[in-house]
Enzyme design. Structure first.
Site, short mmCIF file in Angstrom:
data_model
loop_
_atom_site.label_atom_id
_atom_site.label_comp_id
_atom_site.label_asym_id
_atom_site.label_seq_id
_atom_site.Cartn_x
_atom_site.Cartn_y
_atom_site.Cartn_z
N HIS A 147 114.12 64.64 -10.82
CA HIS A 147 115.46 64.25 -10.39
C HIS A 147 115.72 65.17 -9.09
O HIS A 147 115.75 66.22 -9.13
CB HIS A 147 116.61 64.30 -11.44
CG HIS A 147 117.74 63.67 -10.87
ND1 HIS A 147 117.97 62.34 -10.67
CD2 HIS A 147 119.03 64.20 -10.41
CE1 HIS A 147 119.41 62.16 -10.38
NE2 HIS A 147 119.91 63.38 -9.84
N SER A 165 105.05 58.17 -4.59
CA SER A 165 104.46 59.69 -4.08
C SER A 165 104.25 60.79 -5.02
O SER A 165 103.45 61.47 -5.05
CB SER A 165 105.22 60.15 -3.01
OG SER A 165 106.70 60.35 -3.21
C1 GRF Z 1 112.09 60.72 -6.16
O1 GRF Z 1 112.90 61.10 -5.17
C2 GRF Z 1 112.50 61.17 -7.69
O2 GRF Z 1 112.94 62.51 -7.86
C3 GRF Z 1 113.39 60.11 -8.25
O3 GRF Z 1 112.68 58.74 -7.75
C4 GRF Z 1 112.02 59.00 -6.58
C5 GRF Z 1 110.67 58.60 -6.74
O4 GRF Z 1 109.98 58.53 -5.47
N1 GRF Z 1 113.48 59.94 -9.79
P1 GRF Z 1 108.35 58.44 -5.65
O5 GRF Z 1 108.15 56.89 -6.19
O6 GRF Z 1 107.73 59.39 -6.42
O7 GRF Z 1 108.00 58.51 -4.27
#
Ligand code: GRF
Length: 212
Positions: free
Chosen positions: A115, A18
């Site tokens: 993060h 996402s």
């Molecule tokens: C997000 O919460 C990001 O902060 C963390 O992993 C998750 C990835 O979500 N590092 P997506 O795959 O971008 O939906």
């Protein structure tokens, strides 16, 4: 420094994707000016983000970690793709593998990660649960340059969200994710501005720009 008229971004992911989609949408909407995604790389075949990249007609690469004998061999393949795509900036977006010190050294100041906590609070796994367990009243997300540590590199931008009394890991994660989708494009735009200023050292540009 950025070599061409448009900054060439790579996105590395392992899952849902996402954040990748938020970055791609922001480029389409013109809010990350003069940029394009030239490679979307997943280390696992199951990543929904890989399919999303294909749907958007972006160059999508599966570099399956399970088909490489070592992290070194896996990263060599990633570096080959990054070199071929002549990338200016690598954006980790839910990429679930720690990068080697050699990889980081090769592109220092040109690798970002997002993060879901207010770093330096709650690095590592399950930061939303860590924040809830610690009884915090707010959390958020941070975009930072990647260094040799886990979620330890210099921050670029952070966004805060409240933690509500009834929050679960799911509800808090959803609130943070919404903030992530706004924050990552803004952070990328800022870092690219620094790289365009031409010092070739996005790190120090961001530090210099802080507080402006
Ligand atoms: C997000 O919460 C990001 O902060 C963390 O992993 C998750 C990835 O979500 N590092 P997506 O795959 O971008 O939906």
């Amino acid at each position: 420094m950025i070599r061409g008229p448009r900054a060439r971004l790579a996105v590395l992911l392992s899952g849902r994707g996402s954040n990748f989609e938020a970055i791609a949408d922001a480029i389409d909407a013109g809010s990350i000016p003069h940029a394009e995604i030239v490679a979307v790389i997943s280390d696992t075949p199951a990543a929904a983000g890989l399919e999303a990249a294909r749907r958007r007609g972006l160059p999508a690469f599966l570099i399956d970690r399970s088909r490489h004998s070592s992290r070194q061999a896996h990263e060599r393949e990633i570096v080959r793709v990054l070199d071929e795509a002549a990338t200016d900036l690598v954006c980790l977006a839910g990429y679930m593998r720690i990068l080697s010190p050699e990889f980081v050294a090769r592109d220092r100041g040109r690798i970002l990660n997002i993060h879901p906590s207010l770093l330096p609070r709650f690095p590592g796994l399950h930061p939303q649960k860590q924040a809830l367990d610690a009884g915090e009243s707010e959390s958020g997300c941070t975009v930072h340059f990647v260094d040799e540590g886990t979620d330890t590199g210099p921050p670029v931008l952070a966004a805060r969200v409240p933690i509500l009394p009834a929050d679960t890991v799911e509800s808090l994660s959803a609130r943070i994710l919404e903030a992530e989708h706004r924050l990552y494009p803004a952070a990328i735009a800022r870092v690219l501005e620094g790289l365009r200023e031409g010092s070739g050292d996005a790190h120090s540009d961001v530090h210099r720009n802080r507080g402006k």
